[in-house]
Scaffold this motif. Structure first.
Motif, PDB file in Angstrom:
ATOM      1  N   LEU A   1       0.753  -1.218  -0.096  1.00 21.32           N
ATOM      2  CA  LEU A   1      -0.011  -0.135   0.181  1.00 21.32           C
ATOM      3  C   LEU A   1       0.860   1.132  -0.186  1.00 21.32           C
ATOM      4  O   LEU A   1       1.835   1.234   0.602  1.00 21.32           O
ATOM      5  CB  LEU A   1      -1.008   0.143   1.134  1.00 21.32           C
ATOM      6  CG  LEU A   1      -1.919  -1.393   1.339  1.00 21.32           C
ATOM      7  CD1 LEU A   1      -2.628  -0.972   2.725  1.00 21.32           C
ATOM      8  CD2 LEU A   1      -2.719  -1.295   0.140  1.00 21.32           C
ATOM      9  N   VAL A   2       0.441   2.149  -0.587  1.00 18.36           N
ATOM     10  CA  VAL A   2       1.428   3.322  -0.889  1.00 18.36           C
ATOM     11  C   VAL A   2       0.465   4.819  -0.489  1.00 18.36           C
ATOM     12  O   VAL A   2      -0.778   4.441  -0.562  1.00 18.36           O
ATOM     13  CB  VAL A   2       1.893   3.648  -2.166  1.00 18.36           C
ATOM     14  CG1 VAL A   2       2.711   2.471  -2.568  1.00 18.36           C
ATOM     15  CG2 VAL A   2       0.964   3.718  -3.296  1.00 18.36           C
ATOM     16  N   GLY A   3       1.330   5.671   0.175  1.00 18.39           N
ATOM     17  CA  GLY A   3       0.400   6.943   0.349  1.00 18.39           C
ATOM     18  C   GLY A   3       1.526   8.168   0.608  1.00 18.39           C
ATOM     19  O   GLY A   3       2.665   7.914   0.419  1.00 18.39           O
ATOM     20  N   GLU A   4       1.017   9.145   0.306  1.00 16.97           N
ATOM     21  CA  GLU A   4       1.756  10.516   0.059  1.00 16.97           C
ATOM     22  C   GLU A   4       1.037  11.854   0.966  1.00 16.97           C
ATOM     23  O   GLU A   4      -0.120  11.603   0.918  1.00 16.97           O
ATOM     24  CB  GLU A   4       2.080  10.738  -1.190  1.00 16.97           C
ATOM     25  CG  GLU A   4       1.037  10.911  -2.232  1.00 16.97           C
ATOM     26  CD  GLU A   4       1.178  10.572  -3.624  1.00 16.97           C
ATOM     27  OE1 GLU A   4       0.989  11.630  -4.267  1.00 16.97           O
ATOM     28  OE2 GLU A   4       2.167  10.045  -3.896  1.00 16.97           O
TER      29      GLU A   4
ATOM     30  N   ASP B   1      -3.850   8.391  -1.495  1.00 12.68           N
ATOM     31  CA  ASP B   1      -3.371   7.035  -1.885  1.00 12.68           C
ATOM     32  C   ASP B   1      -3.874   6.897  -3.334  1.00 12.68           C
ATOM     33  O   ASP B   1      -4.339   7.773  -4.013  1.00 12.68           O
ATOM     34  CB  ASP B   1      -3.794   5.929  -1.001  1.00 12.68           C
ATOM     35  CG  ASP B   1      -5.612   5.540  -0.994  1.00 12.68           C
ATOM     36  OD1 ASP B   1      -6.179   6.316  -1.770  1.00 12.68           O
ATOM     37  OD2 ASP B   1      -5.870   5.020  -0.078  1.00 12.68           O
ATOM     38  N   ARG B   2      -3.437   5.504  -3.799  1.00 10.21           N
ATOM     39  CA  ARG B   2      -4.215   5.482  -5.048  1.00 10.21           C
ATOM     40  C   ARG B   2      -5.506   5.591  -5.554  1.00 10.21           C
ATOM     41  O   ARG B   2      -6.064   5.741  -6.567  1.00 10.21           O
ATOM     42  CB  ARG B   2      -3.918   3.566  -5.553  1.00 10.21           C
ATOM     43  CG  ARG B   2      -2.502   3.596  -5.635  1.00 10.21           C
ATOM     44  CD  ARG B   2      -2.188   2.174  -5.920  1.00 10.21           C
ATOM     45  NE  ARG B   2      -0.630   1.717  -5.933  1.00 10.21           N
ATOM     46  CZ  ARG B   2      -0.055   0.857  -5.644  1.00 10.21           C
ATOM     47  NH1 ARG B   2      -0.656  -0.170  -4.860  1.00 10.21           N
ATOM     48  NH2 ARG B   2       1.176   0.724  -5.536  1.00 10.21           N
TER      49      ARG B   2
ATOM     50  N   ARG C   1      -7.589  10.893   0.920  1.00 12.03           N
ATOM     51  CA  ARG C   1      -7.964  10.045   2.097  1.00 12.03           C
ATOM     52  C   ARG C   1      -7.877  11.025   3.636  1.00 12.03           C
ATOM     53  O   ARG C   1      -8.636  10.617   4.554  1.00 12.03           O
ATOM     54  CB  ARG C   1      -7.221   9.017   2.366  1.00 12.03           C
ATOM     55  CG  ARG C   1      -7.100   8.201   1.124  1.00 12.03           C
ATOM     56  CD  ARG C   1      -8.409   7.390   0.930  1.00 12.03           C
ATOM     57  NE  ARG C   1      -8.580   6.463   1.916  1.00 12.03           N
ATOM     58  CZ  ARG C   1      -8.874   5.125   2.108  1.00 12.03           C
ATOM     59  NH1 ARG C   1      -9.260   4.509   0.715  1.00 12.03           N
ATOM     60  NH2 ARG C   1      -9.062   4.229   2.985  1.00 12.03           N
TER      61      ARG C   1
ATOM     62  N   LEU D   1      -3.901   9.734   7.400  1.00 11.08           N
ATOM     63  CA  LEU D   1      -4.140   8.851   6.116  1.00 11.08           C
ATOM     64  C   LEU D   1      -3.291   7.297   6.847  1.00 11.08           C
ATOM     65  O   LEU D   1      -4.167   6.387   6.329  1.00 11.08           O
ATOM     66  CB  LEU D   1      -2.726   9.477   5.330  1.00 11.08           C
ATOM     67  CG  LEU D   1      -2.565   8.497   4.305  1.00 11.08           C
ATOM     68  CD1 LEU D   1      -3.766   8.232   3.304  1.00 11.08           C
ATOM     69  CD2 LEU D   1      -1.315   8.884   3.251  1.00 11.08           C
TER      70      LEU D   1
ATOM     71  N   LYS E   1      -5.319   3.857   6.504  1.00 11.09           N
ATOM     72  CA  LYS E   1      -4.476   2.586   5.719  1.00 11.09           C
ATOM     73  C   LYS E   1      -3.835   1.558   6.534  1.00 11.09           C
ATOM     74  O   LYS E   1      -3.778   0.378   5.858  1.00 11.09           O
ATOM     75  CB  LYS E   1      -3.413   3.268   4.718  1.00 11.09           C
ATOM     76  CG  LYS E   1      -3.581   4.420   4.095  1.00 11.09           C
ATOM     77  CD  LYS E   1      -4.534   3.875   2.724  1.00 11.09           C
ATOM     78  CE  LYS E   1      -3.813   3.018   1.969  1.00 11.09           C
ATOM     79  NZ  LYS E   1      -4.344   2.627   0.635  1.00 11.09           N
TER      80      LYS E   1
END
Length: 117
Positions: free
Chosen positions: A14-17, A41-42, A46, A59, A63
């Motif tokens: 899982l990715v987030g920024e 995220d994708r 969020r 976030l 997640k």
């Protein structure tokens, strides 16, 4: 065979920024004003907050589940030591099963990038 196995593993990360909004918009989690900090995220926005660390914490709260084991944090140019400490202290208190890996990425516009495994 190795490339296929690595691709399967990477697809499950899982990715987030975290970044700062450059314009006002609406999102599934509420209205975003220019200058707000947002966690993405994708699937889209969020989290929305007044600071980068709060956007990051919100976030991560949505997640990261109890089944995750590793959180990789890549700090960008805008990441400060106090903000990063706030995030890692939240992780220790709320997701104690996570092993946290820290890296200095130096990326512009994104003080925090996350990989969750």
């Amino acid at each position: 065979a190795n490339a296929e196995a690595m691709a399967e593993i990477a697809a499950e990360v899982l990715v987030g920024e975290v970044t700062q909004a450059v314009r006002a918009t609406n999102s599934e989690v509420g209205p975003v004003s220019e200058g707000d900090w947002i966690g993405i995220d994708r699937a889209g926005i969020r989290s929305i907050a007044g600071s980068a660390e709060e956007a990051a914490i919100r976030l991560l709260d949505v997640k990261v589940s109890d089944s995750h084991e590793i959180l990789t944090i890549i700090e960008g140019d805008g990441a400060g030591a106090a903000s990063t400490r706030t995030i890692t202290e939240w992780v220790a208190a709320h997701r104690p099963q996570l092993e946290v890996e820290m890296h200095r990425g130096g990326q512009e516009h994104y003080p925090y990038l996350f990989g969750i495994e």
